[in-house]
Design a protein around this motif. Structure first.
Motif, mmCIF file in Angstrom:
data_model
loop_
_atom_site.group_PDB
_atom_site.id
_atom_site.type_symbol
_atom_site.label_atom_id
_atom_site.label_comp_id
_atom_site.label_asym_id
_atom_site.label_seq_id
_atom_site.Cartn_x
_atom_site.Cartn_y
_atom_site.Cartn_z
ATOM 1 N N ARG A 290 0.827 -1.203 0.000
ATOM 2 C CA ARG A 290 0.000 0.000 0.000
ATOM 3 C C ARG A 290 0.868 1.262 0.000
ATOM 4 N NH1 ARG A 290 -5.511 -1.135 2.880
ATOM 5 N NH2 ARG A 290 -5.732 -3.360 2.514
ATOM 6 N N GLY A 291 1.876 1.250 -0.865
ATOM 7 C CA GLY A 291 2.810 2.370 -0.909
ATOM 8 C C GLY A 291 2.430 3.460 -1.887
ATOM 9 N N PHE A 292 1.418 3.231 -2.726
ATOM 10 C CA PHE A 292 1.008 4.242 -3.695
ATOM 11 C C PHE A 292 -0.503 4.096 -3.900
ATOM 12 C CE2 PHE A 292 1.033 6.432 -7.898
ATOM 13 C CZ PHE A 292 1.725 7.565 -7.524
ATOM 14 N N ILE A 293 -1.248 4.413 -2.874
ATOM 15 C CA ILE A 293 -2.701 4.279 -2.908
ATOM 16 C C ILE A 293 -3.295 5.360 -3.802
ATOM 17 C CG2 ILE A 293 -4.807 4.441 -1.522
ATOM 18 C CD1 ILE A 293 -3.283 1.809 -1.238
ATOM 19 N N MET A 294 -4.152 4.937 -4.736
ATOM 20 C CA MET A 294 -4.702 5.849 -5.731
ATOM 21 C C MET A 294 -5.982 6.530 -5.273
ATOM 22 S SD MET A 294 -2.271 4.983 -7.642
ATOM 23 C CE MET A 294 -2.544 5.952 -9.127
ATOM 24 N N GLY A 295 -6.682 5.929 -4.311
ATOM 25 C CA GLY A 295 -7.942 6.487 -3.839
ATOM 26 C C GLY A 295 -8.623 5.521 -2.902
ATOM 27 N N ASP A 296 -9.858 5.849 -2.534
ATOM 28 C CA ASP A 296 -10.643 5.027 -1.613
ATOM 29 C C ASP A 296 -12.026 4.838 -2.213
ATOM 30 O OD1 ASP A 296 -12.154 3.930 0.452
ATOM 31 O OD2 ASP A 296 -11.161 5.120 2.010
ATOM 32 N N ALA A 297 -12.358 3.607 -2.550
ATOM 33 C CA ALA A 297 -13.637 3.320 -3.215
ATOM 34 C C ALA A 297 -14.830 3.541 -2.306
ATOM 35 C CB ALA A 297 -13.636 1.889 -3.744
ATOM 36 N N ARG A 298 -14.625 3.693 -1.021
ATOM 37 C CA ARG A 298 -15.741 4.006 -0.124
ATOM 38 C C ARG A 298 -16.131 5.475 -0.216
ATOM 39 N NH1 ARG A 298 -16.924 -0.249 3.115
ATOM 40 N NH2 ARG A 298 -15.310 -1.844 3.315
ATOM 41 N N GLN A 299 -15.233 6.288 -0.746
ATOM 42 C CA GLN A 299 -15.496 7.721 -0.843
ATOM 43 C C GLN A 299 -15.479 8.229 -2.282
ATOM 44 O OE1 GLN A 299 -12.573 9.663 1.607
ATOM 45 N NE2 GLN A 299 -12.949 8.328 3.364
ATOM 46 N N ASN A 308 -7.593 10.410 -11.913
ATOM 47 C CA ASN A 308 -7.129 11.440 -10.979
ATOM 48 C C ASN A 308 -5.652 11.767 -11.180
ATOM 49 O OD1 ASN A 308 -5.611 9.471 -9.616
ATOM 50 N ND2 ASN A 308 -7.018 9.341 -7.875
ATOM 51 N N HIS A 309 -5.145 12.735 -10.403
ATOM 52 C CA HIS A 309 -3.777 13.218 -10.609
ATOM 53 C C HIS A 309 -2.738 12.152 -10.287
ATOM 54 C CE1 HIS A 309 -4.102 13.757 -6.254
ATOM 55 N NE2 HIS A 309 -2.785 13.859 -6.224
ATOM 56 N N LEU A 310 -3.061 11.225 -9.378
ATOM 57 C CA LEU A 310 -2.108 10.173 -9.041
ATOM 58 C C LEU A 310 -1.914 9.208 -10.213
ATOM 59 C CD1 LEU A 310 -3.202 9.436 -5.380
ATOM 60 C CD2 LEU A 310 -1.051 10.480 -6.121
ATOM 61 N N TYR A 311 -3.012 8.832 -10.856
ATOM 62 C CA TYR A 311 -2.891 7.976 -12.035
ATOM 63 C C TYR A 311 -2.183 8.719 -13.171
ATOM 64 C CZ TYR A 311 -5.137 3.445 -11.318
ATOM 65 O OH TYR A 311 -5.388 2.159 -10.942
ATOM 66 N N GLN A 312 -2.473 9.998 -13.318
ATOM 67 C CA GLN A 312 -1.798 10.774 -14.353
ATOM 68 C C GLN A 312 -0.298 10.855 -14.091
ATOM 69 O OE1 GLN A 312 -3.725 14.569 -15.083
ATOM 70 N NE2 GLN A 312 -5.754 13.663 -14.814
ATOM 71 N N THR A 313 0.077 11.057 -12.830
ATOM 72 C CA THR A 313 1.493 11.099 -12.463
ATOM 73 C C THR A 313 2.171 9.768 -12.748
ATOM 74 O OG1 THR A 313 1.099 12.759 -10.739
ATOM 75 C CG2 THR A 313 3.096 11.405 -10.527
#
Length: 344
Positions: A290-299, A308-313
């Motif tokens: 869990r070193g590069f979490i992209m988001g939280d599906a509960r939210q 999102n910007h993390l996937y783009q990065t």
């Protein structure tokens, strides 16, 4: 299919088609063909589409074995709790599972796989999970160690709509197998796989893909006898495809040891997403800690996270030849393994 037809997925992984087994591909429709075309095409074009083609749903991080090459086993031995924060072993609740599946189906995904680090057959609602995903029009896959695949479970999975089942076995020899997959029983597992295939044929589920995979250590990658014995065993049981893959060494930081692999671009970041049992989202099959979490599906919605910007990065780093800017990619074995060959 011709005898011993070999399909190379990468230099470090290939599959042998069983020439005596009925070809499940002959029973798939044009939608499946479209899915597989996009699976190959999107990474080549560096195109993520509107939604991932496939979603891996980590229904539980529990497992009944302690396989020696498994990241989960390694983390338990070393006391690493990042894979299971606060040591939590959990099961995805069914209400949340349906939310994830609904988003996948509505977003345009073609398939889901119901596991990541855990054994999916341990989940008490596994049959309901398969049934719901199937009813939503998704191709339903799972990997399993097959220890819990008794007659009732086999029939239940097939009747619920399972499309693909991938058995993890790792040796054709009972003593060696049980030393690798600690806590298992070779003869029981072989019996379970044999029975599953018999039930599959009896129910007329000819479209269901069966595959067994063996992870090979670097010292054994050229051992023809091991692979021939493995192939002979599972072709005799009627498994449709037999796969061989090189192992990842959990003790190795691959970037530190081997350097950056020029030209490497991860394919998964354009076609699949991983949703862990507690809702956190990871980008790949190597996101164990869990070193590069992209988001939280509960939210967050899965579609928003996908863009999102993390996937783009992440994608930009790979496309610019700088995948080692991303911590989890820097240590990953895949860039190095993509240059290594396992002999057929």
């Amino acid at each position: 299919m011709t005898q011993n037809q070999i399909s190379y997925r990468s230099p470090s992984y290939y599959e042998i088609v069983n020439p005596t087994a009925l070809s499940w591909r002959d029973f798939r429709d044009e939608r499946y063909a479209e899915y597989r075309r996009k699976w190959e095409e999107y990474p080549r074009k560096r195109f993520p589409g509107e939604f991932p083609l496939h979603v891996d749903v980590d229904t539980t991080n529990a497992c009944n074995l302690r396989c020696i090459m498994c990241p989960r086993t390694h983390f338990l031995k070393t006391g690493n709790s990042q894979w299971a924060p606060e040591g939590r072993i959990g099961f995805m609740d069914f209400h949340f599972f349906r939310r994830v599946i609904d988003q996948a189906a509505d977003g345009g995904a073609y398939s889901v796989k119901l596991n990541f680090l855990g054994e999916p057959l341990l989940h008490p609602q596994v049959l309901n999970q398969v049934r719901y995903a199937h009813q939503r029009g998704l191709e339903v896959m799972m990997n399993t160690n097959a220890t819990l695949l008794d007659e009732e479970m086999s029939r239940g999975l097939l009747e619920a709509g399972l499309d693909d089942i991938f058995f993890s076995v790792d040796s054709p020899y009972p003593e060696e197998y049980e030393s690798i997959r600690v806590g298992s029983d070779f003869r029981r597992v072989i019996g379970n796989i044999k029975r599953f295939i018999e039930i599959k044929e009896r129910l007329g589920c000819h479209h269901v893909q069966t595959r067994v995979s063996m992870i090979i250590g670097l010292s054994d990658r050229d051992s023809r006898k091991i692979k021939e014995d493995f192939q002979k065993l599972f072709q005799g049981l009627g498994v449709a495809e037999i796969g061989f893959a090189l192992a990842t060494d959990m003790q190795t930081d691959y970037r530190a040891k081997y350097g950056t692999m020029p030209g490497f671009v991860c394919q998964d970041i354009y076609r699949r997403m991983f949703v862990f049992w507690d809702g956190l989202i990871g980008p790949c099959c190597g996101e164990w800690e869990r070193g590069f979490i992209m988001g939280d599906a509960r939210q967050d919605s899965l579609q928003n996270v996908w863009h999102n910007h993390l996937y783009q990065t992440l994608r930009q780093a790979h496309e610019q030849g700088q995948y080692d800017r991303i911590p989890i990619c820097r240590k990953c074995s895949v860039p190095w393994l993509s240059t290594q060959e396992v002999e057929a």
